[in-house]
Enzyme design. Sequence first.
Site, PDB file in Angstrom:
ATOM      1  N   HIS A 243       0.861  -1.185   0.000  1.00 38.36           N
ATOM      2  CA  HIS A 243       0.000   0.000   0.000  1.00 38.36           C
ATOM      3  C   HIS A 243       0.896   1.233   0.000  1.00 38.36           C
ATOM      4  O   HIS A 243       1.724   1.413   0.887  1.00 38.36           O
ATOM      5  CB  HIS A 243      -0.923   0.029   1.224  1.00 38.36           C
ATOM      6  CG  HIS A 243      -1.845   1.212   1.229  1.00 38.36           C
ATOM      7  ND1 HIS A 243      -3.078   1.209   0.608  1.00 38.36           N
ATOM      8  CD2 HIS A 243      -1.688   2.463   1.763  1.00 38.36           C
ATOM      9  CE1 HIS A 243      -3.648   2.389   0.768  1.00 38.36           C
ATOM     10  NE2 HIS A 243      -2.840   3.171   1.461  1.00 38.36           N
ATOM     11  N   CYS A 244       0.736   2.073  -1.010  1.00 40.65           N
ATOM     12  CA  CYS A 244       1.601   3.235  -1.171  1.00 40.65           C
ATOM     13  C   CYS A 244       0.889   4.476  -0.625  1.00 40.65           C
ATOM     14  O   CYS A 244      -0.128   4.906  -1.182  1.00 40.65           O
ATOM     15  CB  CYS A 244       1.948   3.445  -2.642  1.00 40.65           C
ATOM     16  SG  CYS A 244       3.016   4.871  -2.937  1.00 40.65           S
ATOM     17  N   PRO A 245       1.393   5.069   0.463  1.00 40.15           N
ATOM     18  CA  PRO A 245       0.740   6.272   1.004  1.00 40.15           C
ATOM     19  C   PRO A 245       0.854   7.476   0.073  1.00 40.15           C
ATOM     20  O   PRO A 245       0.033   8.386   0.130  1.00 40.15           O
ATOM     21  CB  PRO A 245       1.484   6.504   2.324  1.00 40.15           C
ATOM     22  CG  PRO A 245       2.823   5.861   2.135  1.00 40.15           C
ATOM     23  CD  PRO A 245       2.583   4.688   1.251  1.00 40.15           C
TER      24      PRO A 245
END
Length: 216
Positions: A79-81
């Site tokens: 999951h890429c913020p």
Amino acid sequence: MLRAGLLLIYATCMGLLWRAALIDPGVIPRNPPDAKPSLPPGCEDAPDLKICHTCNLVRPARSKHCGSCNNCVELFDHHCPWLGTCVAKRNYAYFALFLNAEVSLIAYVMAITAFRLVLAFQNSGVPATQFEMEELQEAPWPLGAAAVAAGLAFPVVSLLCFHLRLAAIAQTTNESVRGVYRHARNSNDKGCRRNCATSIAATLRGPLPPSRLEPL
């Protein structure tokens, strides 16, 4: 010409960034609470399948329930913020291309700034210390951009190298961090050469996998 090249690389970066951020990463629609958990259509059976009680479904192999998105995602990488979404089956290619374009943009900005400073110094005929002060006063923006690019170079290049290594060993970020294949054989690993060739083909020429979500 230099500015046109800069705008072209920057536009490419932004296009790939928004494409990776806005596309469905590979969300698996959840089943109704009263339905029996089942494998999504089109997924192959495998011994490492697990039931997700939140989505009430049988997760396909190499999938994961993302706590941030609150959805099961197929072929989950991480999951890429910065993107605000998962990087997974459907948008990983755009994410990888974005990293390459970003490294190119950083290198281009630093190279242009260095070229400008060298050219200005050769034409100035003044001592180096005096030249530096004059250049800082007359052109703070290019030097500031180069400083930002230099600061971003190490983390971005390191991230790109990490994903190149993952492509070479046929793993995802999630699998690498968890050490899934530390004591087990990776059935997806076909050798470094074939892994890289498959990854490049999927990134540059492979068709985009269809989304499992209903069209809006």
